[in-house]
Design a protein around this motif. Structure first.
Motif, PDB file in Angstrom:
ATOM      1  N   PHE A  74       0.806  -1.219   0.000  1.00  0.00           N
ATOM      2  CA  PHE A  74       0.000   0.000   0.000  1.00  0.00           C
ATOM      3  C   PHE A  74       0.842   1.273   0.000  1.00  0.00           C
ATOM      4  CE2 PHE A  74      -3.190   3.013   1.810  1.00  0.00           C
ATOM      5  CZ  PHE A  74      -4.119   2.874   0.780  1.00  0.00           C
ATOM      6  N   VAL A  75       2.063   1.192   0.490  1.00  0.00           N
ATOM      7  CA  VAL A  75       2.926   2.377   0.541  1.00  0.00           C
ATOM      8  C   VAL A  75       3.789   2.420  -0.723  1.00  0.00           C
ATOM      9  CG1 VAL A  75       4.716   3.599   1.825  1.00  0.00           C
ATOM     10  CG2 VAL A  75       2.976   2.289   3.056  1.00  0.00           C
ATOM     11  N   PRO A  76       3.742   3.506  -1.489  1.00  0.00           N
ATOM     12  CA  PRO A  76       4.516   3.587  -2.720  1.00  0.00           C
ATOM     13  C   PRO A  76       5.997   3.810  -2.458  1.00  0.00           C
ATOM     14  CG  PRO A  76       2.669   5.143  -2.696  1.00  0.00           C
ATOM     15  CD  PRO A  76       2.867   4.665  -1.294  1.00  0.00           C
ATOM     16  N   PRO A  77       6.839   3.566  -3.452  1.00  0.00           N
ATOM     17  CA  PRO A  77       8.247   3.966  -3.364  1.00  0.00           C
ATOM     18  C   PRO A  77       8.332   5.482  -3.187  1.00  0.00           C
ATOM     19  CG  PRO A  77       7.897   2.451  -5.193  1.00  0.00           C
ATOM     20  CD  PRO A  77       6.533   2.842  -4.707  1.00  0.00           C
ATOM     21  N   GLY A  78       9.417   5.928  -2.557  1.00  0.00           N
ATOM     22  CA  GLY A  78       9.626   7.361  -2.381  1.00  0.00           C
ATOM     23  C   GLY A  78       9.213   7.886  -1.029  1.00  0.00           C
ATOM     24  N   ILE A  79       8.520   7.071  -0.225  1.00  0.00           N
ATOM     25  CA  ILE A  79       8.086   7.499   1.107  1.00  0.00           C
ATOM     26  C   ILE A  79       9.175   7.118   2.110  1.00  0.00           C
ATOM     27  CG2 ILE A  79       6.301   7.282   2.870  1.00  0.00           C
ATOM     28  CD1 ILE A  79       5.443   8.697   0.263  1.00  0.00           C
ATOM     29  N   PHE A  82      -0.457   6.745   5.075  1.00  0.00           N
ATOM     30  CA  PHE A  82      -1.103   5.651   4.362  1.00  0.00           C
ATOM     31  C   PHE A  82      -1.817   4.673   5.303  1.00  0.00           C
ATOM     32  CE2 PHE A  82       2.021   7.181   1.394  1.00  0.00           C
ATOM     33  CZ  PHE A  82       1.339   7.141   0.181  1.00  0.00           C
ATOM     34  N   PHE A  83      -1.569   4.820   6.590  1.00  0.00           N
ATOM     35  CA  PHE A  83      -2.129   3.846   7.532  1.00  0.00           C
ATOM     36  C   PHE A  83      -3.165   4.405   8.490  1.00  0.00           C
ATOM     37  CE2 PHE A  83       2.131   1.871   6.615  1.00  0.00           C
ATOM     38  CZ  PHE A  83       1.618   0.825   5.850  1.00  0.00           C
ATOM     39  N   ASP A  84      -3.043   5.686   8.856  1.00  0.00           N
ATOM     40  CA  ASP A  84      -4.019   6.179   9.827  1.00  0.00           C
ATOM     41  C   ASP A  84      -5.409   6.341   9.215  1.00  0.00           C
ATOM     42  OD1 ASP A  84      -3.537   8.453   8.325  1.00  0.00           O
ATOM     43  OD2 ASP A  84      -2.821   9.671  10.003  1.00  0.00           O
ATOM     44  N   LEU A  85      -5.526   6.301   7.882  1.00  0.00           N
ATOM     45  CA  LEU A  85      -6.855   6.397   7.288  1.00  0.00           C
ATOM     46  C   LEU A  85      -7.685   5.134   7.486  1.00  0.00           C
ATOM     47  CD1 LEU A  85      -6.903   6.003   3.410  1.00  0.00           C
ATOM     48  CD2 LEU A  85      -4.890   5.491   4.757  1.00  0.00           C
ATOM     49  N   SER A 111     -14.030   1.730   4.163  1.00  0.00           N
ATOM     50  CA  SER A 111     -14.045   0.287   3.936  1.00  0.00           C
ATOM     51  C   SER A 111     -14.948  -0.492   4.888  1.00  0.00           C
ATOM     52  CB  SER A 111     -12.622  -0.268   4.095  1.00  0.00           C
ATOM     53  OG  SER A 111     -12.215  -0.185   5.454  1.00  0.00           O
ATOM     54  N   GLY A 112     -15.331   0.128   6.005  1.00  0.00           N
ATOM     55  CA  GLY A 112     -16.077  -0.597   7.037  1.00  0.00           C
ATOM     56  C   GLY A 112     -15.179  -1.425   7.928  1.00  0.00           C
ATOM     57  N   PHE A 113     -13.868  -1.425   7.640  1.00  0.00           N
ATOM     58  CA  PHE A 113     -12.902  -2.199   8.431  1.00  0.00           C
ATOM     59  C   PHE A 113     -12.663  -1.517   9.766  1.00  0.00           C
ATOM     60  CE2 PHE A 113      -8.292  -2.561   9.508  1.00  0.00           C
ATOM     61  CZ  PHE A 113      -8.247  -3.928   9.805  1.00  0.00           C
ATOM     62  N   LYS A 114     -12.847  -2.255  10.836  1.00  0.00           N
ATOM     63  CA  LYS A 114     -12.554  -1.772  12.185  1.00  0.00           C
ATOM     64  C   LYS A 114     -11.873  -2.903  12.937  1.00  0.00           C
ATOM     65  CE  LYS A 114     -16.536   1.381  12.375  1.00  0.00           C
ATOM     66  NZ  LYS A 114     -15.751   2.617  12.233  1.00  0.00           N
ATOM     67  N   ASN A 115     -10.691  -2.603  13.487  1.00  0.00           N
ATOM     68  CA  ASN A 115      -9.913  -3.658  14.128  1.00  0.00           C
ATOM     69  C   ASN A 115      -9.112  -3.050  15.279  1.00  0.00           C
ATOM     70  OD1 ASN A 115      -7.305  -5.328  14.414  1.00  0.00           O
ATOM     71  ND2 ASN A 115      -8.598  -6.686  13.185  1.00  0.00           N
ATOM     72  N   LYS A 116      -9.331  -3.537  16.492  1.00  0.00           N
ATOM     73  CA  LYS A 116      -8.671  -2.980  17.676  1.00  0.00           C
ATOM     74  C   LYS A 116      -7.157  -3.190  17.628  1.00  0.00           C
ATOM     75  CE  LYS A 116     -12.619  -3.369  20.822  1.00  0.00           C
ATOM     76  NZ  LYS A 116     -13.143  -3.985  22.069  1.00  0.00           N
ATOM     77  N   GLU A 117      -6.737  -4.345  17.110  1.00  0.00           N
ATOM     78  CA  GLU A 117      -5.298  -4.609  17.013  1.00  0.00           C
ATOM     79  C   GLU A 117      -4.643  -3.624  16.042  1.00  0.00           C
ATOM     80  OE1 GLU A 117      -2.208  -8.174  15.665  1.00  0.00           O
ATOM     81  OE2 GLU A 117      -4.358  -8.592  15.797  1.00  0.00           O
ATOM     82  N   TYR A 118      -5.315  -3.372  14.936  1.00  0.00           N
ATOM     83  CA  TYR A 118      -4.794  -2.406  13.963  1.00  0.00           C
ATOM     84  C   TYR A 118      -4.719  -1.012  14.580  1.00  0.00           C
ATOM     85  CZ  TYR A 118      -4.166   0.170   9.612  1.00  0.00           C
ATOM     86  OH  TYR A 118      -3.675   0.997   8.633  1.00  0.00           O
ATOM     87  N   LYS A 128       4.876  -1.966   9.173  1.00  0.00           N
ATOM     88  CA  LYS A 128       4.931  -3.223   8.425  1.00  0.00           C
ATOM     89  C   LYS A 128       3.831  -4.169   8.886  1.00  0.00           C
ATOM     90  CE  LYS A 128       7.706  -7.302   7.440  1.00  0.00           C
ATOM     91  NZ  LYS A 128       8.916  -8.102   7.784  1.00  0.00           N
ATOM     92  N   LYS A 129       3.623  -4.258  10.203  1.00  0.00           N
ATOM     93  CA  LYS A 129       2.555  -5.117  10.735  1.00  0.00           C
ATOM     94  C   LYS A 129       1.187  -4.631  10.278  1.00  0.00           C
ATOM     95  CE  LYS A 129       5.201  -6.406  14.874  1.00  0.00           C
ATOM     96  NZ  LYS A 129       5.295  -6.253  16.353  1.00  0.00           N
ATOM     97  N   ALA A 130       1.014  -3.306  10.263  1.00  0.00           N
ATOM     98  CA  ALA A 130      -0.260  -2.739   9.832  1.00  0.00           C
ATOM     99  C   ALA A 130      -0.509  -3.031   8.355  1.00  0.00           C
ATOM    100  CB  ALA A 130      -0.276  -1.235  10.084  1.00  0.00           C
ATOM    101  N   GLU A 131       0.536  -2.904   7.541  1.00  0.00           N
ATOM    102  CA  GLU A 131       0.400  -3.173   6.111  1.00  0.00           C
ATOM    103  C   GLU A 131       0.104  -4.651   5.867  1.00  0.00           C
ATOM    104  OE1 GLU A 131       2.553  -1.692   2.006  1.00  0.00           O
ATOM    105  OE2 GLU A 131       3.798  -1.984   3.792  1.00  0.00           O
ATOM    106  N   THR A 132       0.745  -5.501   6.629  1.00  0.00           N
ATOM    107  CA  THR A 132       0.473  -6.944   6.532  1.00  0.00           C
ATOM    108  C   THR A 132      -1.001  -7.226   6.825  1.00  0.00           C
ATOM    109  OG1 THR A 132       2.733  -7.497   7.211  1.00  0.00           O
ATOM    110  CG2 THR A 132       1.061  -9.218   7.464  1.00  0.00           C
ATOM    111  N   MET A 133      -1.541  -6.526   7.801  1.00  0.00           N
ATOM    112  CA  MET A 133      -2.923  -6.760   8.200  1.00  0.00           C
ATOM    113  C   MET A 133      -3.915  -6.328   7.123  1.00  0.00           C
ATOM    114  SD  MET A 133      -4.838  -5.613  11.735  1.00  0.00           S
ATOM    115  CE  MET A 133      -3.512  -6.391  12.680  1.00  0.00           C
TER     116      MET A 133
END
Length: 557
Positions: A356-361, A468-471, A481-488, A509-514
């Motif tokens: 989800f994260v592009p090159p350059g970040i 890219f992740f706090d959204l 997305s309707g996605f809600k996850n306490k671990e995330y 990395k863990k968040a992106e994996t999820m």
């Protein structure tokens, strides 16, 4: 729409956003055409009148409600924050002429320039910033500002927004006098300075209070940036004119910017070739994909083609059938060929995305995408069929319910949608209906979870993976997305608060994996390249690392 390394690089931030923008950014929303009756670029050099186009009409010019690339481009002309971003992606003085940062990184004291004025001549004061930020965070503001969470870096901001506290005086922002704004953060945040250039942080004139029409009527809109809104003809044209009261107006060369509204990329290109447009393409329009080979050959000296830190993807409504089943989501993601899409459909040298994260970040010691490869899944048609069958069995399906993929009106989005729908039919035996929608309707349907699969794009609001992740957190106003996850949520909260850069990157990395590998909340398609055509005599246009554009210091020579 996000983050830089917690080292010095973290201060080199960039704003902007689609989509949600998004912008948040939610970018690449259509095409353009020249506005009828306006003089083209042949006379623009003399008159300093810029002609561009927006592929979709901005839903709002209220900085608190904006969340898309179209609005970002225009708001950047009409407003200015405490800082602005220069051509090298560095924050430089805006309304604030200087600032002090405490040794622990928790307190910022902004000293506002005394010659900063609103377009009606009123002085821009620290109280205007307090008013604007309170309006973003106030839980009574309707509709709820989608980017309220960007202010959560400020002490007490999240508690006020979530009603845990009711007194805004407990939030870490105060005007100690008309020209001094004091901001206290929860944790040291090296990229906070640059973030204040983002439109959600813009000041708002206090006359907007209890005035529901202020952001739609040029006669009521009071702005503090280089330009003022003078014309807004719905569905046809938006025009901004140089603001004589802007503090730095001697360095603003353009006298007017005219923006026509069209989602036809073919019309945009023909208008550019005819000299009716001075700029065409990203981030507000598109070049016809089937004409890219000719454009590269015929207009190579005017073509800006380079990788940018933004992503094109599809988002699943994880609460809607059949995509409330993760195996079915995974099957749809695995059953397309991203290389074929960029080689045969978009043809603009994009890179297939498997994260989800592009090159350059920025990452820990360098680039996040270099430190953590985007190998979260592979395209595997046989595995996709297997997962689809297992998911259908779990849901008791003998056949899938009707599925519709929605996208906002644009030639490029249509071609991509048709190509992907055809891949799903061939590789999974699934019929998917494609449906184009007007930009404002499309956004509302996504926000209201009134869809199954939808097109999306995201440009970072600053150069750090967090954007890219706090959204995707439970409290994000951009989480469609309707996605809600306490671990995330806990991972993002930890990355939000820790000063340890390496630890933050591991959390990411863990968040992106999820969201990609484990839950497949989104279906990544490709990382963007910026594709824009710029007339040779147009100078001073700034296109940042995320592909967002700033025309405020542009001029014709």
């Amino acid at each position: 729409m996000k983050r830089k390394s917690l080292l010095m690089l973290l201060t080199l931030i960039l704003v902007v956003g689609t989509v949600l923008a998004g912008c948040g950014s939610k970018n690449d929303n259509g095409g353009s055409t020249a506005s009828g009756g306006d003089k083209g670029s042949s006379s623009a050099a003399k008159e300093q009148v810029l002609h561009i186009n927006l592929s979709a009409e901005p839903p709002t010019f209220d900085p608190a409600q904006a969340q898309d690339t179209q609005a970002n481009t225009v708001l950047k002309m009409m407003y200015e924050g405490l800082v602005r971003i220069d051509k090298d992606n560095n924050p430089i003085p805006g309304v604030a002429e200087k600032w002090d940062v405490s040794s622990d990184g928790l307190k910022y004291v902004f000293h506002l320039r005394k010659d900063a004025k609103w377009s009606n001549g009123d002085p821009v004061t620290a109280k205007d910033f307090v008013f604007a930020w309170e309006r973003v965070l106030n839980p009574a503001t309707s509709p709820a500002p989608p980017y309220a969470y960007q202010l959560y870096y400020i002490k007490g901001a999240e508690d006020y927004n979530s009603k845990k506290i009711t007194d805004f005086n407990q939030v870490g922002v105060k005007a100690t006098d008309d020209n001094t704004l004091e901001v206290t953060l929860n944790n040291p945040t090296p990229y906070f300075l640059g973030l204040t250039s983002f439109y959600t942080f813009y000041p708002v004139h206090q006359s907007v209070k209890d005035n529901a029409k202020w952001a739609t009527d040029p006669k009521l809109m009071v702005t503090n940036g280089p330009f003022t809104l003078t014309t807004w003809t719905t569905g046809q044209k938006i025009e901004v004119t140089k603001n004589a009261n802007y503090w730095d107006n001697q360095n603003i060369k353009l006298t007017k910017v005219t923006m026509s509204l069209s989602n036809s990329s073919a019309t945009e290109l023909s208008s550019y070739k005819a000299g009716q447009l001075d700029y065409a393409g990203n981030p507000n329009g598109t070049i016809p994909t089937d004409q890219m080979p000719a454009v590269k050959n015929e207009l190579k000296d005017e073509l800006d083609l380079k990788p940018i830190g933004s992503i094109y993807y599809y988002v699943f409504n994880t609460t809607a059938k059949p995509f409330d089943n993760v195996k079915i989501r995974k099957a749809f993601s695995m059953a397309i060929s991203r290389q074929d899409i960029v080689d045969k459909v978009t043809m603009s040298e994009e890179t297939p995305a498997f994260g989800f994260v592009p090159p350059g970040i920025s990452g820990d010691k360098g680039e996040y995408r270099t430190e953590f490869k985007d190998d979260f899944f592979t395209e595997d048609m046989e595995e996709a069929k297997k997962l689809l069958a297992e998911g259908m069995q779990e849901e008791g399906y003998t056949t899938l319910p009707p599925i519709t993929l929605i996208y906002n009106s644009d030639d490029k989005h249509k071609k991509i949608a048709l190509a992907i729908a055809d891949m799903w039919k061939k590789n999974l035996g699934v019929e998917v209906k494609t449906e184009n929608q007007e930009w404002g309707v499309f956004l509302k349907n996504r926000q209201n979870l009134n869809y199954q699969i939808a097109r999306a794009g995201w440009s970072p609001d600053y150069n750090d993976p967090m954007t890219f992740f706090d959204l995707w957190t439970s409290t994000s106003g951009n989480n469609d997305s309707g996605f809600k996850n306490k671990e995330y949520d806990a991972l993002i909260k930890d990355a939000f608060s820790t000063p340890d850069t390496a630890k933050r990157m591991e959390d990411f990395k863990k968040a992106e994996t999820m969201i990609i590998k484990d839950q497949q909340v989104v279906l990544p398609i490709y990382y963007y390249t910026n594709v824009a055509l710029i007339k040779p005599n147009l100078k001073g246009v700034v296109i940042d690392y995320a592909g967002q554009v700033d025309f405020t210091r542009a001029y014709f020579e």
